[in-house]
Write an enzyme that holds these catalytic residues in place. Structure first.
Site, PDB file in Angstrom:
ATOM      1  N   GLU A 262      -9.969 -14.135  -4.270  1.00 59.06           N
ATOM      2  CA  GLU A 262      -8.678 -13.577  -3.846  1.00 59.06           C
ATOM      3  C   GLU A 262      -7.484 -14.307  -4.457  1.00 59.06           C
ATOM      4  O   GLU A 262      -6.374 -14.226  -3.934  1.00 59.06           O
ATOM      5  CB  GLU A 262      -8.562 -13.585  -2.330  1.00 59.06           C
ATOM      6  CG  GLU A 262      -9.503 -12.641  -1.599  1.00 59.06           C
ATOM      7  CD  GLU A 262      -9.242 -11.166  -1.871  1.00 59.06           C
ATOM      8  OE1 GLU A 262      -8.393 -10.831  -2.716  1.00 59.06           O
ATOM      9  OE2 GLU A 262      -9.916 -10.341  -1.234  1.00 59.06           O
TER      10      GLU A 262
ATOM     11  N   TYR B 236      14.856 -20.989  19.602  1.00 55.76           N
ATOM     12  CA  TYR B 236      13.931 -21.790  20.403  1.00 55.76           C
ATOM     13  C   TYR B 236      13.601 -23.128  19.741  1.00 55.76           C
ATOM     14  O   TYR B 236      13.759 -24.175  20.328  1.00 55.76           O
ATOM     15  CB  TYR B 236      12.640 -21.003  20.669  1.00 55.76           C
ATOM     16  CG  TYR B 236      11.598 -21.826  21.375  1.00 55.76           C
ATOM     17  CD1 TYR B 236      11.758 -22.194  22.709  1.00 55.76           C
ATOM     18  CD2 TYR B 236      10.463 -22.275  20.701  1.00 55.76           C
ATOM     19  CE1 TYR B 236      10.817 -22.970  23.352  1.00 55.76           C
ATOM     20  CE2 TYR B 236       9.521 -23.050  21.340  1.00 55.76           C
ATOM     21  CZ  TYR B 236       9.701 -23.390  22.662  1.00 55.76           C
ATOM     22  OH  TYR B 236       8.765 -24.155  23.286  1.00 55.76           O
TER      23      TYR B 236
ATOM     24  N   HIS C  38      -6.157 -17.101   4.373  1.00 60.26           N
ATOM     25  CA  HIS C  38      -6.765 -15.774   4.496  1.00 60.26           C
ATOM     26  C   HIS C  38      -8.114 -15.938   5.163  1.00 60.26           C
ATOM     27  O   HIS C  38      -8.905 -16.792   4.771  1.00 60.26           O
ATOM     28  CB  HIS C  38      -6.926 -15.140   3.113  1.00 60.26           C
ATOM     29  CG  HIS C  38      -7.842 -13.964   3.110  1.00 60.26           C
ATOM     30  ND1 HIS C  38      -7.629 -12.850   3.914  1.00 60.26           N
ATOM     31  CD2 HIS C  38      -8.996 -13.715   2.444  1.00 60.26           C
ATOM     32  CE1 HIS C  38      -8.605 -11.980   3.720  1.00 60.26           C
ATOM     33  NE2 HIS C  38      -9.458 -12.478   2.843  1.00 60.26           N
TER      34      HIS C  38
ATOM     35  N   HIS D 271     -10.897  -5.559   6.395  1.00 58.56           N
ATOM     36  CA  HIS D 271     -11.050  -6.794   5.640  1.00 58.56           C
ATOM     37  C   HIS D 271     -10.772  -8.055   6.470  1.00 58.56           C
ATOM     38  O   HIS D 271     -11.673  -8.814   6.745  1.00 58.56           O
ATOM     39  CB  HIS D 271     -10.144  -6.719   4.392  1.00 58.56           C
ATOM     40  CG  HIS D 271     -10.304  -7.848   3.449  1.00 58.56           C
ATOM     41  ND1 HIS D 271      -9.945  -7.767   2.121  1.00 58.56           N
ATOM     42  CD2 HIS D 271     -10.764  -9.116   3.620  1.00 58.56           C
ATOM     43  CE1 HIS D 271     -10.199  -8.920   1.528  1.00 58.56           C
ATOM     44  NE2 HIS D 271     -10.689  -9.744   2.417  1.00 58.56           N
TER      45      HIS D 271
ATOM     46  N   TYR E 159       4.999  -9.683  23.534  1.00 56.30           N
ATOM     47  CA  TYR E 159       6.186 -10.124  22.781  1.00 56.30           C
ATOM     48  C   TYR E 159       5.855 -11.155  21.702  1.00 56.30           C
ATOM     49  O   TYR E 159       6.607 -11.337  20.746  1.00 56.30           O
ATOM     50  CB  TYR E 159       7.256 -10.674  23.736  1.00 56.30           C
ATOM     51  CG  TYR E 159       6.932 -12.002  24.356  1.00 56.30           C
ATOM     52  CD1 TYR E 159       7.183 -13.186  23.669  1.00 56.30           C
ATOM     53  CD2 TYR E 159       6.374 -12.090  25.640  1.00 56.30           C
ATOM     54  CE1 TYR E 159       6.876 -14.412  24.232  1.00 56.30           C
ATOM     55  CE2 TYR E 159       6.058 -13.315  26.199  1.00 56.30           C
ATOM     56  CZ  TYR E 159       6.312 -14.470  25.488  1.00 56.30           C
ATOM     57  OH  TYR E 159       6.002 -15.681  26.030  1.00 56.30           O
TER      58      TYR E 159
ATOM     59  N   HIS F 124     -11.405 -13.844   7.754  1.00 60.58           N
ATOM     60  CA  HIS F 124     -12.001 -12.624   8.312  1.00 60.58           C
ATOM     61  C   HIS F 124     -12.264 -12.867   9.795  1.00 60.58           C
ATOM     62  O   HIS F 124     -13.397 -12.721  10.253  1.00 60.58           O
ATOM     63  CB  HIS F 124     -13.303 -12.285   7.580  1.00 60.58           C
ATOM     64  CG  HIS F 124     -13.140 -12.033   6.118  1.00 60.58           C
ATOM     65  ND1 HIS F 124     -14.199 -11.780   5.283  1.00 60.58           N
ATOM     66  CD2 HIS F 124     -12.027 -11.993   5.340  1.00 60.58           C
ATOM     67  CE1 HIS F 124     -13.760 -11.583   4.048  1.00 60.58           C
ATOM     68  NE2 HIS F 124     -12.432 -11.722   4.045  1.00 60.58           N
TER      69      HIS F 124
HETATM   70 ZN   LIG Z   1     -11.298 -11.718   2.313  1.00 61.09          ZN
END
Ligand SMILES: [Zn+2]
Length: 227
Positions: free
Chosen positions: A72, A207, A91, A154, A112, A93
């Protein structure tokens, strides 16, 4: 790039699996560098990673080192190109975010806390084959004004100024996805309207600043600040 950053990448990758955010070698992580970015290698178990296994990918897409970068890497490069403020990308899964992504829907303001990703919802990018420029482009689009998104069928992406913050954000997104999945299985959750979410987004802006002003570094270290 220092050994410390490579070590931090490995430690975060291991933490991602230890906390259940990810399983096996599915996810990937990166940190921006002057040349481009450092990223986890493709297909190597995180437990066996050595700092020298981390791959540096240049802005031109050329990688250096003994390993091949995560499949990726184009998605990571696309995000760093489009988002100069982003220094780290995670990233994964994770189970619930991936489950919601398979419904081809994002996470609306059923809670929220979706504002944690910077807006009134967390979008889901349309499907494209993993590792492609097409997926990179769709992810960048879905991340517009956001620091997280789902990727259809994905997983998810979390962007931040540090790896630690990216990990915290991804954990929060997974938690929201889990809560949303539970709500969907029980009925149709009520979605907060844009007016309510505008109030939340405004409160989120101030905040952190209030916390910094009111709590001394010593008290923060002593753990007296509340999250
Ligand atoms: Zn992936």
């Amino acid at each position: 790039m220092s050994l410390l950053v490579r070590d931090e990448l490995i430690a975060t990758a291991r933490a991602m699996n230890a906390t259940g955010l990810n399983v096996g070698t599915a996810g990937n992580l990166s940190v921006r560098t002057r040349r481009g970015f450092l990223i986890t290698p493709t297909g190597m178990p995180y437990e066996s990673l050595h700092p020298s296994d981390i791959v540096e990918v240049g802005k031109d897409g050329q990688s250096s080192g003994s390993r091949l970068p995560s499949s990726e890497w184009r998605m990571h490069r696309g995000i760093y190109d489009a988002r100069p403020e982003v220094e780290a990308i995670l990233h994964c899964h994770s189970p619930h975010a991936t489950a919601i992504s398979s419904l081809r829907r994002g996470i609306p303001a059923f809670h929220y806390m979706v504002a944690v990703a910077g807006g009134i919802d967390i979008r889901c990018a349309p499907y494209a084959t993993f590792g492609t420029e097409e997926l990179a482009r769709l992810a960048v689009e879905s991340l517009c004004d956001r620091t997280a998104c789902l990727l259809a069928n994905h997983g998810m992406l979390a962007l931040a100024a540090t790896l630690e913050k990216a990990m915290r954000l991804a954990t929060e997104v997974e938690n929201l996805a889990r809560q949303y999945a539970i709500a969907l299985s029980a009925g149709e959750p009520v979605i907060l309207d844009e007016r309510e979410m505008a109030i939340v987004l405004e409160k989120f802006k101030t905040y952190g600043q209030q916390q910094q002003r009111r709590v001394s570094p010593f008290r923060l270290r002593a753990g007296s600040a509340t999250g």
